[in-house]
Scaffold this active site. Structure first.
Site, PDB file in Angstrom:
ATOM      1  N   GLU A  89       0.798  -1.229   0.000  1.00  0.00           N
ATOM      2  CA  GLU A  89       0.000   0.000   0.000  1.00  0.00           C
ATOM      3  C   GLU A  89       0.832   1.282   0.000  1.00  0.00           C
ATOM      4  OE1 GLU A  89      -3.520   0.565  -0.103  1.00  0.00           O
ATOM      5  OE2 GLU A  89      -3.267  -1.457  -0.891  1.00  0.00           O
ATOM      6  N   SER A 469     -55.434 -24.889  34.684  1.00  0.00           N
ATOM      7  CA  SER A 469     -55.354 -25.164  36.125  1.00  0.00           C
ATOM      8  C   SER A 469     -54.060 -24.689  36.768  1.00  0.00           C
ATOM      9  CB  SER A 469     -55.528 -26.657  36.381  1.00  0.00           C
ATOM     10  OG  SER A 469     -56.833 -27.061  36.021  1.00  0.00           O
TER      11      SER A 469
END
Length: 829
Positions: A89, A469
């Site tokens: 780079e 229940s």
């Protein structure tokens, strides 16, 4: 003429280059005296970083980010990776002051020759690229380049080369959502950046101009390999590596794949945590500020919960509901080429022995079907589908069918081998589970459905469902608080109550329409008698029952209807688990929480969550309910859990038409609630009670949990508070059991508030009550032609007829069903 134009172009070019150099020199001089305010922000700049999520044991279970990034310090980036980036780079990175004049001249020349600004690129240094990434828009203009140069020069003044290179390495994009070298290393190589090899470092460095995926090793491996080798060539040319290192690295294959974070378990748990963090801190902080979120999730219990729910739901449909044709992707999804089809579950596919996975049928004949599971081939033979009763494979399956299969316990060693699998049935029935620590309220496991990929709706916290229940304990808690004891008796028989119009039409019905006469409150709750529960609620006051449920943490709308006692109004599973946990805690209600701590990216605490217990009922009164709920497992509707060698309590729940099945139970340390049902109100199946459809999940989860404990912890019992005494009583009449009564009946060691225990022995003459024709049964209502069927929990006054106990044959049939786990005497509807 052509030669004159070329000479003119040359002079113009030289002039422009000279101007650019002069401008750059002037910019450098100016930069020495001018201050660029934007660069000030870099002193405290932190790139967007993922939020990391940790389980209770400290293991990382997820991360949330728009940009998957892990910020590194300079010492965490290996030298060969730094050199690889510099080599490809910016070879003069360590020589220039932010701008490379030679590169600028080269870029200008190409731009003039090609008549397009920035046509060849190459002028930007690493520092300029960093300035661009942090501060500028990506536009190809001379103005942007000038700003970039000034910023780069000022950056070089304030930061060392190593700091600049580290910021660059943390910022750059590597494709597939990975930002920075650490995220890229984890994504492509499944290891941290500090451990990558020279060849792997060169590959990452070569990927940096990856906006167009030109060097993406997944999409363009040939390009990526050539680019990697070019990076290695540059490193050799610049003396960063020697010839031997170069040759060894070039000889390495790519060996790259996507290694995304896979949520092995806990998807519903994690989604609840994500939504809560977003609500508290905002979307930007959630995805960019690198929070560290610590959950209460126990990885072992979470995995156990998901396995228990998924395995049982599949088994439930295979055994009780039977085979049904699977969806066909050629028809439902419009797939044209099965070779290209990708199921959602294959995105992070990892084959594990015995796992359940989705497969698509690609070929089928009379005896066999060929399947595809992601990139793997599989085979299904007739033995593997025997449970369906099919006699021919091509009558059972079609090409394009999407099916659920189980992998063998031993997978073939060769990657290309055909895997023999067994056919399963993907359930339409859903399930949910929550496990809560009693003393803290910490949620240790949460399952919101069969498959998060199929449905993200979390039924554990978002659904408000009738609990049947399972609501009855609130009625009995209210009664015990008002002075009733478990040994008190009521007459379990049909009775009428006014409906919404004031007419006497509502009659609570027991399971099988069977009624049991004089019964103790203990027996009525253990065996879940509906008539007794409604009658008790009428005696203690429906408003008081609503108030009790509210105190125990039920947050949904409740109304004082008679059917409230039977769980006819919706509740959330998490609320019900919390309420039962308060019973286990002897009247102290925990505050549920699933996030224990939130820290910033530097591990500084932002928020911590601590257990909170609220006293809501006296310990002695609450213990009476706890003691009765133990009987539910010892001899009541939950007795399928008796094989678990531990002190447990709980309650089944079944709603009208068997559309919802529940079981909520607890040990001294842990409360677990399970729901099974359909998203649309419809029966699960015939006789799918809480004991039959939901409790098997609870049993399996508790079995695994108890086996993980040491012997002393597993043997822990519930504390008995001061103010509670025990007296042996007749299980049928509730009277004190002393000879001769104790020789003629079942004796229960009953809990009483001190001073309320019976002192007189049972009366022998009253034992003759057992000779009366109890139980008796009401006939099922059969409407006249054209007359609508009434609610299944109500019969009209005209049908208030009694008939004797079922015949011997009928009784044998009922007993057989109960022995098989159907109903088990449960009075739920």
């Amino acid at each position: 003429m052509r030669e004159k134009l070329l000479r003119l172009l040359k002079f113009v070019s030289i002039g422009i280059v000279a101007g650019v150099l002069a401008g750059a020199l002037a910019g450098w001089v100016v930069a020495q005296f001018l201050h660029v305010p934007l660069v000030d922000a870099m002193e405290n700049f932190r790139p967007a970083t993922a939020t990391h999520v940790y389980a209770e044991d400290g293991s990382e279970v997820a991360s949330w980010a728009v940009e998957q990034r892990v910020e590194l310090e300079p010492e965490d980036i290996p030298d060969h990776l730094k050199k690889a980036i510099v080599a490809i780079e910016d070879a003069d990175f360590y020589e220039h002051g932010g701008v490379d004049p030679q590169a600028v001249m080269r870029a200008v020349w190409y731009s003039l020759r090609d008549r397009k600004f920035g046509s060849r690129g190459g002028a930007s240094t690493l520092t300029q690229q960093l300035a661009l990434n942090l501060f500028l828009e990506r536009e190809r203009t001379i103005g942007r380049k000038a700003k970039e140069a000034l910023l780069a020069i000022d950056i070089e003044k304030r930061f060392s080369k190593d700091q600049i290179l580290t910021m660059y390495a943390n910022q750059v994009f590597f494709g597939h959502g990975a930002y920075g070298v650490e995220a890229a290393s984890q994504l492509y190589f499944n290891k941290p950046a500090v451990e990558i090899s020279l060849a792997e470092a060169a590959l990452l460095a070569g990927m940096i101009p990856s906006a167009n995926n030109l060097y993406n090793p997944i999409k363009r491996p040939e390009n990526a390999l050539a680019r990697r080798n070019k990076v290695l060539d540059r490193m050799l040319e610049q003396g960063f590596i020697d010839a031997e290192q170069h040759a060894e690295a070039v000889a390495q294959p790519l060996e790259v794949a996507l290694h995304r974070d896979r949520v092995a378990s806990g998807a519903y748990f994690l989604e609840e945590a994500r939504k809560e963090i977003e609500r508290r801190y905002g979307t930007n902080t959630l995805y960019k500020e690198g929070l560290q979120v610590h959950l209460t999730m126990d990885p072992f219990l979470q995995e156990l919960a998901e396995r228990s729910v998924r395995e049982w739901l599949v088994k439930l449909e295979m055994i009780y509901l039977g085979w049904r044709p699977p969806p066909n992707v050629l028809e439902t999804e419009g797939v044209e080429d099965l070779a290209e089809y990708q199921h959602r579950s294959w995105r992070q596919l990892e084959l594990a022995p015995g796992a359940m996975v989705h497969a698509v049928v690609v070929e089928v004949d009379r005896r066999e079907a060929a399947l595809r599971i992601g990139d793997h081939r599989a085979r299904l033979d007739m033995e593997a589908v025997k449970w369906t009763g099919a006699v021919s494979m091509n009558r059972l399956l079609d090409v394009g069918d999407l099916i659920l299969v189980r992998l063998p316990e031993e997978l073939p060693g060769e990657a290309e081998a055909v895997i023999p699998v067994a056919l399963l049935l993907e359930p339409e029935v859903e399930g949910a589970l929550i496990a809560m620590d009693n003393q803290t309220g910490a949620i240790l496991a949460m399952v919101g459905g069969f498959d998060f990929e199929r449905s993200e709706f979390n039924r554990a916290v978002q659904s408000s469902l009738q609990c049947g229940s399972a609501f009855k304990p609130f009625v009995y808690l209210t009664a015990f608080q008002q002075g009733y004891s478990p040994a008190d008796t009521l007459f379990d028989g049909p009775f009428l109550l006014p409906d919404g119009t004031g007419e006497l039409t509502y009659c609570p019905k027991n399971y099988y329409n069977i009624y049991y006469g004089i019964t103790t409150l203990r027996k009525a709750l253990e065996l879940s008698y509906n008539a007794t529960a409604v009658k008790l609620q009428q005696l203690v006051g429906s408003e008081q029952v609503v108030a009790t449920a509210r105190r125990f943490g039920i947050s949904t709308d409740l109304h004082p209807y008679p059917s409230l006692a039977l769980g006819s109004l919706g509740v959330r599973l998490i609320d019900l688990v919390r309420a039962y946990s308060a019973i286990a805690n002897l009247g102290e209600l925990p505050e549920p929480y699933f996030i224990s701590e939130v820290n910033d990216r530097d591990s500084r605490p932002l928020e911590r969550f601590y257990p909170r217990l609220e006293p809501i009922m006296s310990a002695p009164v609450t213990y009476l309910a706890l003691h009765v709920l133990r009987g539910v497992i010892e001899r009541g509707t939950g007795n399928s859990a008796r094989f678990l060698d531990a002190n447990l309590a709980g309650k089944t729940g079944t709603t009208d038409d068997y559309s919802d099945a529940w079981f909520v139970g607890f040990s001294p340390r842990l409360t677990v609630g399970v729901w099974v049902g359909r998203d649309r109100k419809a029966p699960i199946g015939r006789k799918m009670t809480g004991a039959k459809a939901a409790q098997p999940i609870w049993n399996e989860f508790m079995k695994g949990y108890l086996e993980s404990l040491d012997e002393a912890t597993r043997a822990e019992d519930f504390s008995v508070p001061a103010g509670v005494v025990f007296t042996p009583v007749d299980a049928e009449t509730g009277e004190r059991a002393v000879p001769p009564c104790s020789q003629m009946t079942t004796v229960v060691l009953e809990a009483f508030l001190d001073g309320t225990e019976p002192t007189e022995p049972c009366k022998e003459q009253e034992i003759s009550l057992r000779e009366l024709p109890w139980p008796f049964q009401l006939p099922f209502y059969e409407p006249k032609p054209g007359e609508p069927m009434p609610d299944s929990m109500a019969i009209s006054a005209a049908d208030d007829r009694l008939k004797p106990t079922p015949t011997e044959a009928e009784g044998a049939a009922i007993a057989a069903e109960e022995a098989a786990g159907v109903g088990q005497g449960e009075g739920e509807r």
